[in-house]
Design an enzyme around this catalytic site. Structure first.
Site, PDB file in Angstrom:
ATOM      1  N   PHE A 147      -1.350  16.464   3.088  1.00  0.00           N
ATOM      2  CA  PHE A 147      -1.695  15.693   1.897  1.00  0.00           C
ATOM      3  C   PHE A 147      -0.496  15.668   0.960  1.00  0.00           C
ATOM      4  O   PHE A 147       0.004  16.706   0.544  1.00  0.00           O
ATOM      5  CB  PHE A 147      -2.926  16.280   1.194  1.00  0.00           C
ATOM      6  CG  PHE A 147      -3.515  15.307   0.221  1.00  0.00           C
ATOM      7  CD1 PHE A 147      -4.363  14.290   0.656  1.00  0.00           C
ATOM      8  CD2 PHE A 147      -3.194  15.373  -1.131  1.00  0.00           C
ATOM      9  CE1 PHE A 147      -4.887  13.366  -0.241  1.00  0.00           C
ATOM     10  CE2 PHE A 147      -3.715  14.446  -2.029  1.00  0.00           C
ATOM     11  CZ  PHE A 147      -4.562  13.448  -1.580  1.00  0.00           C
ATOM     12  N   VAL A 148      -0.047  14.455   0.645  1.00  0.00           N
ATOM     13  CA  VAL A 148       1.166  14.313  -0.163  1.00  0.00           C
ATOM     14  C   VAL A 148       0.864  13.679  -1.523  1.00  0.00           C
ATOM     15  O   VAL A 148      -0.109  12.943  -1.669  1.00  0.00           O
ATOM     16  CB  VAL A 148       2.240  13.479   0.581  1.00  0.00           C
ATOM     17  CG1 VAL A 148       2.715  14.202   1.826  1.00  0.00           C
ATOM     18  CG2 VAL A 148       1.718  12.082   0.937  1.00  0.00           C
TER      19      VAL A 148
ATOM     20  N   ASP B 260      -1.607  10.427  -5.861  1.00  0.00           N
ATOM     21  CA  ASP B 260      -2.261  11.445  -6.684  1.00  0.00           C
ATOM     22  C   ASP B 260      -3.102  12.408  -5.871  1.00  0.00           C
ATOM     23  O   ASP B 260      -3.456  12.146  -4.715  1.00  0.00           O
ATOM     24  CB  ASP B 260      -3.195  10.765  -7.691  1.00  0.00           C
ATOM     25  CG  ASP B 260      -4.464  10.238  -7.015  1.00  0.00           C
ATOM     26  OD1 ASP B 260      -4.343   9.467  -6.044  1.00  0.00           O
ATOM     27  OD2 ASP B 260      -5.572  10.618  -7.436  1.00  0.00           O
TER      28      ASP B 260
ATOM     29  N   GLU C  85       0.843  -1.204   0.000  1.00  0.00           N
ATOM     30  CA  GLU C  85       0.000   0.000   0.000  1.00  0.00           C
ATOM     31  C   GLU C  85       0.878   1.254   0.000  1.00  0.00           C
ATOM     32  O   GLU C  85       1.930   1.287   0.636  1.00  0.00           O
ATOM     33  CB  GLU C  85      -0.908  -0.058   1.244  1.00  0.00           C
ATOM     34  CG  GLU C  85      -1.789   1.142   1.484  1.00  0.00           C
ATOM     35  CD  GLU C  85      -2.884   1.336   0.456  1.00  0.00           C
ATOM     36  OE1 GLU C  85      -2.562   1.400  -0.737  1.00  0.00           O
ATOM     37  OE2 GLU C  85      -4.057   1.466   0.846  1.00  0.00           O
ATOM     38  N   ASP C  86       0.430   2.276  -0.729  1.00  0.00           N
ATOM     39  CA  ASP C  86       1.201   3.514  -0.776  1.00  0.00           C
ATOM     40  C   ASP C  86       1.184   4.251   0.562  1.00  0.00           C
ATOM     41  O   ASP C  86       2.211   4.649   1.085  1.00  0.00           O
ATOM     42  CB  ASP C  86       0.693   4.433  -1.913  1.00  0.00           C
ATOM     43  CG  ASP C  86      -0.816   4.686  -1.872  1.00  0.00           C
ATOM     44  OD1 ASP C  86      -1.515   4.133  -0.981  1.00  0.00           O
ATOM     45  OD2 ASP C  86      -1.320   5.426  -2.733  1.00  0.00           O
TER      46      ASP C  86
ATOM     47  N   ASP D 255      -3.852   6.237   5.904  1.00  0.00           N
ATOM     48  CA  ASP D 255      -4.395   7.484   6.453  1.00  0.00           C
ATOM     49  C   ASP D 255      -5.298   7.105   7.631  1.00  0.00           C
ATOM     50  O   ASP D 255      -4.823   6.894   8.736  1.00  0.00           O
ATOM     51  CB  ASP D 255      -5.130   8.219   5.326  1.00  0.00           C
ATOM     52  CG  ASP D 255      -5.583   9.628   5.696  1.00  0.00           C
ATOM     53  OD1 ASP D 255      -5.165  10.143   6.736  1.00  0.00           O
ATOM     54  OD2 ASP D 255      -6.356  10.218   4.929  1.00  0.00           O
TER      55      ASP D 255
HETATM   56  P1  IMP Z   1      -7.432   5.393   4.392  1.00  0.00           P
HETATM   57  O1  IMP Z   1      -8.498   4.385   4.169  1.00  0.00           O
HETATM   58  O2  IMP Z   1      -7.991   6.647   5.018  1.00  0.00           O
HETATM   59  O3  IMP Z   1      -6.264   4.849   5.192  1.00  0.00           O
HETATM   60  O4  IMP Z   1      -6.936   5.870   2.976  1.00  0.00           O
HETATM   61  C1  IMP Z   1      -5.906   5.251   2.289  1.00  0.00           C
HETATM   62  C2  IMP Z   1      -5.906   5.643   0.825  1.00  0.00           C
HETATM   63  O5  IMP Z   1      -6.215   7.024   0.640  1.00  0.00           O
HETATM   64  C3  IMP Z   1      -4.530   5.450   0.249  1.00  0.00           C
HETATM   65  O6  IMP Z   1      -4.420   4.198  -0.361  1.00  0.00           O
HETATM   66  C4  IMP Z   1      -4.416   6.580  -0.741  1.00  0.00           C
HETATM   67  O7  IMP Z   1      -4.853   6.144  -2.007  1.00  0.00           O
HETATM   68  C5  IMP Z   1      -5.341   7.656  -0.232  1.00  0.00           C
HETATM   69  N1  IMP Z   1      -4.603   8.714   0.504  1.00  0.00           N
HETATM   70  C6  IMP Z   1      -4.585   8.956   1.826  1.00  0.00           C
HETATM   71  N2  IMP Z   1      -3.799   9.976   2.162  1.00  0.00           N
HETATM   72  C7  IMP Z   1      -3.278  10.431   0.983  1.00  0.00           C
HETATM   73  C8  IMP Z   1      -2.352  11.488   0.649  1.00  0.00           C
HETATM   74  O8  IMP Z   1      -1.814  12.235   1.491  1.00  0.00           O
HETATM   75  N3  IMP Z   1      -2.072  11.612  -0.674  1.00  0.00           N
HETATM   76  C9  IMP Z   1      -2.606  10.822  -1.643  1.00  0.00           C
HETATM   77  N4  IMP Z   1      -3.452   9.827  -1.379  1.00  0.00           N
HETATM   78  C10 IMP Z   1      -3.796   9.629  -0.070  1.00  0.00           C
HETATM   79 MG    MG Z   2      -5.174   6.795  -4.035  1.00  0.00          MG
END
Ligand code: IMP
Ligand code: MG
Length: 178
Positions: free
Chosen positions: A151-152, A158, A98-99, A102
């Site tokens: 936000f990165v 992206d 996973e990238d 969050d």
């Molecule tokens: P989560 O479910 O809130 O943990 O969201 C995870 C997903 O949101 C990641 O796989 C990313 O695709 C996207 N995401 C969360 N934060 C960022 C950010 O800072 N930049 C770009 N994409 C993000």
């Molecule tokens: Mg994404």
């Protein structure tokens, strides 16, 4: 694109060094385990391709895709499968690539979904983590960098499908999305 970046957090060489470290650790831990690396589309493609080159044991790859943020910087919380894995993972050692983590809700969903196939193990490898943003308990076994709640973009990540091809990871200027 560069003008939209507030600050570069990790340049190419810093990222590569971290990815090499992660690859080394995975290579040590997965000897003779033939792991399946599951890349979460689309943000993790560059990370997957760099990571797999730095893993020295045999492995397989597959791809999984969920509904995304759309043109927002906040998680919608709504998860829909866009592309399921094609590999039979029952009895296999799975590493979710996973990238960024969050809220952690996406990974929680993915972990629960993949667990239903009864793999031998599931571990998470995430390049970036926002520990202060977590809304659920999530264990990241292989972690690259921790960052704040900014936000990165870049290196696959992206905003509204843009900036994925930046070779570094940077903070997006607030005026771009607010
Ligand atoms: P989560 O479910 O809130 O943990 O969201 C995870 C997903 O949101 C990641 O796989 C990313 O695709 C996207 N995401 C969360 N934060 C960022 C950010 O800072 N930049 C770009 N994409 C993000
Ligand atoms: Mg994404």
């Amino acid at each position: 694109m560069k003008n939209d970046i507030e600050k570069i957090l990790f340049d190419e060489s810093k990222i590569l060094k971290k990815v090499q470290d992660l690859g080394l650790r995975i290579s040590e831990d997965y000897k003779a385990k033939n792991p399946v690396l599951i890349c979460i589309l689309r943000g993790s493609v560059i990370f997957l391709s760099d990571l797999m080159k730095n893993i020295s044991v045999p492995l397989e790859i597959d791809f999984f895709s969920l509904s995304s943020y759309g043109a927002s910087t906040k998680s919608s919380g709504i998860v829909k499968i866009r592309k399921d894995i094609d590999t039979e993972i029952t009895g296999r050692h799975v590493i979710v690539v996973e990238d960024i983590v969050d809220s952690g809700l996406t990974l929680k969903y993915i972990e629960e979904y993949l667990s239903k196939h009864n793999p031998s193990s599931i571990k998470i490898c995430a390049l970036l983590d926002k520990p202060k943003a977590h809304k659920t308990e999530i264990k990241i076994h292989y972690k690259g960098f921790e960052i704040g709640n900014e936000f990165v973009v870049g290196y696959g990540l992206d905003f509204a499908e843009k900036y994925r091809n930046l070779p570094y990871i940077g903070i997006l200027k607030k005026e771009i999305y607010s």
